[in-house]
Enzyme design. Structure first.
Site, short mmCIF file in Angstrom:
data_model
loop_
_atom_site.label_atom_id
_atom_site.label_comp_id
_atom_site.label_asym_id
_atom_site.label_seq_id
_atom_site.Cartn_x
_atom_site.Cartn_y
_atom_site.Cartn_z
N LYS A 289 0.86 -1.18 0.00
CA LYS A 289 0.00 0.00 0.00
C LYS A 289 0.89 1.23 0.00
CE LYS A 289 -3.95 0.71 0.74
NZ LYS A 289 -4.78 0.42 1.90
N HIS A 290 0.62 2.14 -0.92
CA HIS A 290 1.38 3.39 -1.01
C HIS A 290 2.88 3.12 -1.06
CE1 HIS A 290 -2.25 5.73 -0.58
NE2 HIS A 290 -2.57 5.00 0.47
N ASN A 432 12.62 6.19 7.46
CA ASN A 432 13.30 5.18 8.25
C ASN A 432 12.45 3.91 8.30
OD1 ASN A 432 15.70 6.52 9.20
ND2 ASN A 432 14.42 7.77 10.52
N HIS A 537 13.97 6.45 -0.44
CA HIS A 537 13.19 7.67 -0.29
C HIS A 537 12.25 7.87 -1.48
CE1 HIS A 537 16.79 8.57 2.25
NE2 HIS A 537 15.81 8.85 3.09
#
Length: 537
Positions: A289-290, A432, A537
């Site tokens: 998800k996402h 993180n 990221h």
């Protein structure tokens, strides 16, 4: 110093009397040529294209008739001649240009139909160095660029998908093509040559192992226009590069509505993650998800792996993306359709599984015919304001690392297996990242937090929430934990200990490694150092 323009206005409609056809991909070229001849257009062609047209019974002039020079050097030199480029670049409404064309017997060319040698196909099919170089087209790009520059008078077609559009415009214009269409075709031609040259330059950089070339180009072909981007007010398109790496870009969609921008991004993340697990050794499933995993597990079967992955965070899994490292079977399909799922991507699917999925008409099923190689080299790119960040793909594998036990207690065999599993998953979690694993399944995932302590706490809370769903104890009790980067302080480790973790794997490298190791020893925790970080990221 910039070249000055004569400011001669472009005409709106330009008649097409002569067309030069020279294509590598000959699909549709005979039909196009036949339609042009029916409109009174003279055909000029080269090599294999000329032969194909002649075999179809069409009258065609060889390009050597325009140049007065034969094709030489295995066809490498045939169109690089003033007889061709003068016909493409001559400005019809410029007196000096008309005089030069008349003086040198240069016939104008009004339409150019060219597609290039299949360099990308040869490159990505693993062609050897000489074969790949031989498929670098020279004359084609030169003609495309020349015709596109002189779009005030010349129409240039490089995509067979535009053949019908050009013929329809000729019908509407009574044998003439409008300026707007010539502009659009010119823009497309320059985009094509840019993508082509980008592929060539990338290949050379790879062959010569030039990691950071002075100039970097990226190119791709539009696969589909998206309904919108990340949000409805953003426009988006999906472009493919020709790279044959198994994944969402090369998958076959068997059913379901069009993939959205976010679907494609999440599906890529899911399949790249599940490809970390060798299907010859274990079945594996990732639920995303996402772009973050909310459950990953391995098992004897895809169905077993799915059930274990779902148990990690069944709430977040609703509306998720599911990736499998083995073919989807009926048992797994029946489990998956019990909750709302956006996309399933797998190397294959049985007929029974396809029938089960077909009952959910909006559920997309993508088949890749293979698993991506997690160790394969490649590039990733990200745009920033005014620039592009380019890096090599994170192809580090925990199985290739020299793992070091730095605590008094070494992990057990089961703990070590789970630690490696957890580190594979942490590689694909936004930083993180903290990942708890027990018995080959994630039991808590903390992603994308500014503080590693918060990631550890969120992951533990997720495990508590999942436990409440089934009325049991959080599975983080007796689990292992992975961190994508070092623990800057012992507090992150202590949060994992509080959650019940018994072993930890992390890259190490902090100024306070000794403090963190000491804390692990004080709590009887086994710690393994990888020496490799996996920021994402």
């Amino acid at each position: 110093m910039a070249v000055q323009s004569k400011n001669i206005p472009a005409p709106d409609l330009v008649p097409v009397r002569r067309a030069l056809l020279s294509v590598s991909d000959k699909d549709g070229i005979v039909d196009l040529a036949r339609a042009l001849v029916a409109k009174g257009v003279e055909l000029v062609s080269t090599g294999g294209t000329s032969k194909a047209l002649s075999n179809a019974g069409l009258a065609v002039r060889d390009v050597s008739d325009l140049t007065g020079f034969p094709e030489v050097m295995d066809g490498r030199v045939k169109t690089l001649h003033p007889g061709v480029h003068g016909g493409l670049l001559g400005i019809r409404d410029d007196k000096e240009h008309r005089q030069a064309m008349a003086e040198h017997n240069i016939a104008p060319i009004d339409l150019v139909v060219i597609n290039l040698y299949p360099f990308e196909e040869v490159r990505f099919s693993g062609g050897d160095y000489p074969a790949t170089v031989e498929n670098i087209d020279i004359g084609g790009p030169a003609m495309l660029r020349a015709a596109a520059k002189n779009h005030a008078y010349v129409a240039v077609v490089t995509d067979p998908g535009d053949y019908t559009r050009v013929l329809e415009a000729l019908d509407e214009g009574d044998g003439k093509l409008p300026y707007r269409l010539r502009q659009e075709l010119a823009a497309k031609a320059y985009a094509r040559t840019a993508a082509y040259d980008s592929a060539i330059s990338q290949w050379f950089a790879e062959q010569l192992e030039i990691e950071q070339p002075t100039w970097r180009g990226f190119g791709g072909r539009l696969k589909e226009v998206m309904r919108y981007g990340e949000n409805p007010h953003q426009a988006a398109g999906f472009y493919v590069t020709g790279d044959k790496r198994p994944g969402v870009a090369n998958a076959r969609q068997l059913q379901g509505k069009q993939l959205s921008y976010n679907n494609i991004n999440d599906t890529d993340a899911a399949f790249e993650l599940v490809s970390e697990f060798d299907p010859a050794k274990t079945a594996a499933v990732a639920i995303i998800k996402h772009a973050n995993p909310c459950g990953v597990a391995e098992g004897a079967t895809i169905a077993e792996a799915y059930r274990k992955a779902l148990a990690c965070d069944p709430v977040s899994a609703f509306g998720g993306i599911i990736a499998c490292n083995r073919a989807l079977d009926a048992e797994a399909a029946a489990e998956i359709v019990k909750i709302f799922t956006e996309v399933i991507i797998a190397p294959g699917a049985s007929e029974e599984a396809q029938e089960i999925i077909a009952a959910k008409k909006n559920l997309r099923l993508l088949l890749t015919d293979g698993i991506a190689d997690p160790r394969e080299k490649g590039l990733t790119a990200k745009t920033v304001a005014g620039g592009i960040l380019v890096q090599t793909r994170d192809n580090g594998s925990v199985d290739d690392l020299d793992l070091k036990v730095v605590t008094k207690r070494a992990p057990s065999e089961q703990e070590m297996a789970d630690l490696k599993f957890a580190f594979r998953v942490a590689k694909h979690v936004k930083s993180n990242a903290i990942v708890y694993v027990k018995d080959g399944a994630t039991v808590g995932v903390g992603a994308g937090q500014m503080s590693r302590v918060d990631s550890a706490r969120i992951a533990a809370r997720k495990a508590e929430d999942a436990a409440r769903e089934v009325g049991g104890e959080p599975l983080t009790k007796g689990s292992v934990v992975a961190s994508d980067a070092f623990f800057p302080f012992a507090d992150g480790l202590l949060s994992a200990v509080e959650a019940g973790a018994t072993a930890v794997i992390q890259p190490g490298g902090s100024m306070r490694d000794d403090e963190v190791i000491k804390a692990a020893d004080e709590h009887g925790i086994a710690m393994v150092i990888t020496g490799m970080r996996h920021f994402r990221h």
